[in-house]
Design an enzyme around this catalytic site. Sequence first.
Site, short mmCIF file in Angstrom:
data_model
loop_
_atom_site.label_atom_id
_atom_site.label_comp_id
_atom_site.label_asym_id
_atom_site.label_seq_id
_atom_site.Cartn_x
_atom_site.Cartn_y
_atom_site.Cartn_z
N LYS A 81 0.93 -1.36 0.07
CA LYS A 81 0.17 0.06 0.05
C LYS A 81 0.85 1.32 0.07
O LYS A 81 0.49 2.43 -0.55
CB LYS A 81 -0.86 -0.03 1.26
CG LYS A 81 -1.53 1.22 1.60
CD LYS A 81 -2.64 1.67 0.39
CE LYS A 81 -2.99 2.99 0.66
NZ LYS A 81 -4.41 3.28 0.92
N CYS A 105 -3.50 10.65 1.98
CA CYS A 105 -2.86 9.40 1.58
C CYS A 105 -1.60 9.74 0.96
O CYS A 105 -0.49 9.30 1.30
CB CYS A 105 -3.71 8.43 0.76
SG CYS A 105 -5.59 8.49 1.21
N1 SAJ Z 1 -2.35 14.97 -8.20
C1 SAJ Z 1 -1.71 15.77 -8.74
N2 SAJ Z 1 -1.54 15.25 -10.18
C2 SAJ Z 1 -1.99 14.24 -10.64
C3 SAJ Z 1 -2.65 13.29 -9.80
C4 SAJ Z 1 -3.01 13.78 -8.56
O1 SAJ Z 1 -1.21 16.89 -8.48
O2 SAJ Z 1 -1.75 13.72 -11.99
C5 SAJ Z 1 -2.72 15.48 -6.58
C6 SAJ Z 1 -4.30 15.57 -6.53
O3 SAJ Z 1 -4.66 16.90 -7.01
C7 SAJ Z 1 -4.39 15.46 -4.96
C8 SAJ Z 1 -3.25 14.32 -4.70
O4 SAJ Z 1 -2.30 14.31 -5.72
O5 SAJ Z 1 -4.02 16.61 -4.38
C9 SAJ Z 1 -3.87 13.00 -4.45
O6 SAJ Z 1 -4.69 12.71 -5.22
P1 SAJ Z 1 -4.95 11.25 -6.13
O7 SAJ Z 1 -6.15 11.17 -7.03
O8 SAJ Z 1 -3.77 10.91 -6.70
O9 SAJ Z 1 -5.15 10.10 -5.05
P2 SAJ Z 1 -5.90 10.16 -3.64
O10 SAJ Z 1 -5.07 10.66 -2.39
O11 SAJ Z 1 -7.30 10.65 -3.65
O12 SAJ Z 1 -6.09 8.44 -3.62
C10 SAJ Z 1 -5.00 7.73 -3.37
C11 SAJ Z 1 -5.11 6.53 -4.51
N3 SAJ Z 1 -3.73 5.99 -4.61
C12 SAJ Z 1 -3.10 5.76 -5.58
O13 SAJ Z 1 -3.74 6.21 -6.95
C13 SAJ Z 1 -1.94 5.02 -5.85
C14 SAJ Z 1 -6.15 5.68 -3.85
O14 SAJ Z 1 -6.18 4.45 -4.66
C15 SAJ Z 1 -5.73 5.25 -2.57
O15 SAJ Z 1 -6.66 4.18 -2.03
C16 SAJ Z 1 -5.86 6.58 -1.76
O16 SAJ Z 1 -4.80 7.39 -1.96
C17 SAJ Z 1 -5.44 5.83 -0.41
O17 SAJ Z 1 -6.49 5.83 0.61
O18 SAJ Z 1 -4.44 5.61 0.14
#
Ligand code: SAJ
Length: 414
Positions: A212, A266
């Site tokens: 994870k 996360c």
């Molecule tokens: N973000 C960017 N650029 C991107 C993608 C995301 O700046 O290209 C930013 C988002 O705006 C946000 C942060 O990253 O601030 C995180 O967003 P996210 O959509 O990537 O992820 P989370 O935090 O909503 O969910 C993640 C997910 N993990 C992965 O994709 C590896 C999810 O599957 C997990 O279950 C979750 O963390 C968790 O609970 O750990």
Amino acid sequence: MEFETISVVGLGYIGLPTAAAFAARRKKVIGVDVNQHAVDTINRGEIHIVEPELDMLVQAAVAQGNLQAFTRPQPADAFLIAVPTPFTDGHKPDLSYIEAASRAIAPVLKKGDLVVLESTSPVGATEQMAAWMAEMRPDLSFPQNAGEASDIRVAHCPERVLPGHVIRELVENDRVIGGMTRRCGEVARELYQIFVRGECILTTARTAEMCKLTENASRDVGIAFANELSLICDRLDINVWELIRLANRHPRVNILQPGPGVGGHCIAVDPWFIVDSAPEEARLIRTARIVNDSKPHWVVERVERAAKRFKEPVIACLGLAFKADIDDLRESPALEIATELASNYPGSVLAVEPNIRELPRHLADKVELCTLNDALLRADVIVVLVDHVPFKNIDPIRLQAKVVIDTRGMLARG
Ligand code: SAJ
């Protein structure tokens, strides 16, 4: 193994949807949360968080009598612990919620019960959780001293759902299940197969914990690369969004998107658990965290430079949540930017956040929460911080006389 009653401890963004998913399969689900407001809301068939489709599921589960919430643990056949694992000031994992939850359920455990830790945890946390329960219940045997023959089964099965898509991903995603013994893993797999349609793959508890953390650290490193590119492109006068679009035409390149920083509970947190466990080896993972954490300050500097053009600048922040179309402000870079701007420009910062009704207390008297229309009428500087759907249709004419700082490339992407 028959699971007649399943208890979910911690009814937040992960626990509540999981409880509702079991209830939808007609299992008797006991939800437990220390927050009385959450418990009362759920028992009315309502929800205290924003997640698409969750309201209907919870309403149906409560109406059919399959889900009931309590503030204290009740006996059950399986317990899922889905409580927060924040970090302390020194980026050390704080397991106090797991400790409190495992000590709280210990008195109601009976021989044959299964306890699954779902919270994202540093390597070794599942063993530690079992030790806390064992300390409370010397009359029962646990996997670390009884192996396959233990009275209580203990496993780790990290949640992996994406906020905003939880209901679908909960059912469809594969699950990594780390049993403290093989048998613990097999029993936990039977539990998840009640509602999971993805594959449930068995491994050890330690590997599941690290898996994870690895998933989220991998994403953090990818976003750090995109954020670093955005700084480089700003210096070199190149449109980073166009650059990434073009580079991604390569069949083996898939660059993520830059933004105002990385938020949520996360990705901005979990990589630190790896750094804490192996500080000398985790160099790239630590640097990615530093790159992403420094991005909000860079954005604030850009806004300050832009605001200098105006005598009494009015600055509107579009979005406060940590990402699009959710209400979650945890570790939100957008919130951090708005907070810093509010202290630098008292009385002149507006915020548009369609998913919340009131501002967090620390911002309440410093920032004005307003509608998008209001912000577009009044602001000199527009800072796009979150790509919420309602922001996508802004008429470019309304932005003509303003300075726009678009951290998401939403208005500039074309
Ligand atoms: N973000 C960017 N650029 C991107 C993608 C995301 O700046 O290209 C930013 C988002 O705006 C946000 C942060 O990253 O601030 C995180 O967003 P996210 O959509 O990537 O992820 P989370 O935090 O909503 O969910 C993640 C997910 N993990 C992965 O994709 C590896 C999810 O599957 C997990 O279950 C979750 O963390 C968790 O609970 O750990």
